[in-house]
Design a protein around this motif. Structure first.
Motif, PDB file in Angstrom:
ATOM      1  N   THR A  23     -10.755   5.424   3.828  1.00 13.77           N
ATOM      2  CA  THR A  23      -9.415   5.795   3.400  1.00 13.77           C
ATOM      3  C   THR A  23      -8.339   4.955   3.857  1.00 13.77           C
ATOM      4  OG1 THR A  23      -9.899   8.143   3.515  1.00 13.77           O
ATOM      5  CG2 THR A  23      -7.760   7.493   3.257  1.00 13.77           C
ATOM      6  N   ASP A  24      -8.443   4.452   5.017  1.00 12.31           N
ATOM      7  CA  ASP A  24      -7.373   3.538   5.544  1.00 12.31           C
ATOM      8  C   ASP A  24      -7.668   2.058   4.710  1.00 12.31           C
ATOM      9  OD1 ASP A  24      -6.451   4.990   7.401  1.00 12.31           O
ATOM     10  OD2 ASP A  24      -7.709   4.388   9.130  1.00 12.31           O
ATOM     11  N   LEU A  27      -6.245   2.441   1.236  1.00 15.07           N
ATOM     12  CA  LEU A  27      -4.778   2.457   1.422  1.00 15.07           C
ATOM     13  C   LEU A  27      -4.313   1.051   1.446  1.00 15.07           C
ATOM     14  CD1 LEU A  27      -4.005   5.977   3.257  1.00 15.07           C
ATOM     15  CD2 LEU A  27      -3.125   5.298   0.812  1.00 15.07           C
ATOM     16  N   ARG A  28      -4.869   0.413   2.221  1.00 12.69           N
ATOM     17  CA  ARG A  28      -4.429  -1.164   2.821  1.00 12.69           C
ATOM     18  C   ARG A  28      -4.709  -1.837   1.290  1.00 12.69           C
ATOM     19  NH1 ARG A  28      -7.751  -0.840   7.095  1.00 12.69           N
ATOM     20  NH2 ARG A  28      -6.502  -0.018   8.643  1.00 12.69           N
ATOM     21  N   VAL A  30      -4.574  -0.898  -1.789  1.00 15.94           N
ATOM     22  CA  VAL A  30      -3.676  -0.198  -2.642  1.00 15.94           C
ATOM     23  C   VAL A  30      -1.956  -0.989  -2.362  1.00 15.94           C
ATOM     24  CG1 VAL A  30      -2.112   1.645  -3.435  1.00 15.94           C
ATOM     25  CG2 VAL A  30      -4.661   1.826  -3.504  1.00 15.94           C
ATOM     26  N   ILE A  31      -1.763  -0.873  -0.765  1.00 16.52           N
ATOM     27  CA  ILE A  31      -0.685  -1.528  -0.750  1.00 16.52           C
ATOM     28  C   ILE A  31      -0.454  -2.936  -0.814  1.00 16.52           C
ATOM     29  CG2 ILE A  31       1.103  -2.057   1.510  1.00 16.52           C
ATOM     30  CD1 ILE A  31      -0.162   0.611   2.645  1.00 16.52           C
ATOM     31  N   GLN A 146       5.093   1.727  -3.764  1.00 19.65           N
ATOM     32  CA  GLN A 146       4.468   1.046  -2.430  1.00 19.65           C
ATOM     33  C   GLN A 146       5.164   1.778  -1.188  1.00 19.65           C
ATOM     34  OE1 GLN A 146       6.471  -2.709  -1.371  1.00 19.65           O
ATOM     35  NE2 GLN A 146       4.786  -3.369   0.106  1.00 19.65           N
ATOM     36  N   ASP A 149       2.968   4.868  -0.697  1.00 18.89           N
ATOM     37  CA  ASP A 149       1.870   4.232  -0.232  1.00 18.89           C
ATOM     38  C   ASP A 149       1.958   4.117   1.454  1.00 18.89           C
ATOM     39  OD1 ASP A 149       0.584   4.413  -2.751  1.00 18.89           O
ATOM     40  OD2 ASP A 149       0.583   2.483  -3.073  1.00 18.89           O
ATOM     41  N   CYS A 152       2.446   7.456   3.149  1.00 12.62           N
ATOM     42  CA  CYS A 152       1.143   8.081   3.154  1.00 12.62           C
ATOM     43  C   CYS A 152       0.126   7.633   4.133  1.00 12.62           C
ATOM     44  CB  CYS A 152       0.336   8.008   1.763  1.00 12.62           C
ATOM     45  SG  CYS A 152      -1.050   9.049   1.694  1.00 12.62           S
ATOM     46  N   ALA A 153       0.217   6.308   4.311  1.00 14.27           N
ATOM     47  CA  ALA A 153      -0.753   5.679   5.308  1.00 14.27           C
ATOM     48  C   ALA A 153      -0.209   5.906   6.799  1.00 14.27           C
ATOM     49  CB  ALA A 153      -0.803   4.037   5.014  1.00 14.27           C
TER      50      ALA A 153
END
Length: 180
Positions: A23-24, A27-28, A30-31, A146, A149, A152-153
């Protein structure tokens, strides 16, 4: 049974850690992708703004050129009106008058071409401004995405830090007599 529970707890903990890591990483990515898109949009907006400036400059040059032809045009008309008042035979034989009429037509055609060019340039300018507005709106949406995101992270990290991580020592049989 206790050994099996311990193995299941360890396996579950490994799966949770693996899922958190995935997940981390997701997310990285996506960011990072959002950052890349945002930077591309910023560059596109800058390119669009430069094109708008060039178009505005071209439009101003066209306006200046049109205005530069007005005195010549007015002079041609004034001379033409003066020559028309002369007697008829002189009008027929006057080469200057014929030249002035040709000059007058050339100036009128040139002014018309410049006005057409100005209209076309203004249309391009309006299209570029519309594209720029769309790009800015898209950039705002991407920036908001962004930020979402990133938030969320951050929440995932806070939640992961607050979540107790069960270990093998924490698993105690509730009713030892059931396992006997």
């Amino acid at each position: 049974m206790v050994g099996q529970n311990q193995r299941l707890a360890e396996r579950t903990q490994r799966e949770v850690d693996h899922a958190r890591k995935n997940t981390d990483n997701a997310l990285r990515r996506v960011i990072q992708d959002t950052d890349n898109l945002r930077m591309a949009l910023v560059k596109e907006i800058q390119r669009c703004e430069e094109k708008i400036k060039q178009t505005e400059h071209s439009l101003q040059d066209t306006i200046d050129e049109i205005e530069g032809h007005h005195p010549q045009y007015n002079n041609c008309h004034a001379e033409s009106r003066r020559r028309i008042t002369r007697p008829h035979p002189e009008q027929i034989e006057d080469r200057v008058f014929v030249g002035l009429n040709e000059e007058d037509r050339a100036v009128v055609n040139m002014v018309q071409e410049l006005q057409d060019q100005r209209a076309n340039t203004e249309a391009v300018l309006h299209r570029l401004q519309a594209i720029r507005a769309k790009l800015i709106a898209d950039l705002k949406a991407k920036t908001a995405g962004q930020q979402l995101d990133v938030d969320c992270a951050r929440q995932v990290q806070v939640h992961a830090a607050q979540m107790p991580h069960p270990t093998v020592n924490m698993w105690k049989p509730i009713a030892p007599q059931l396992y006997a």
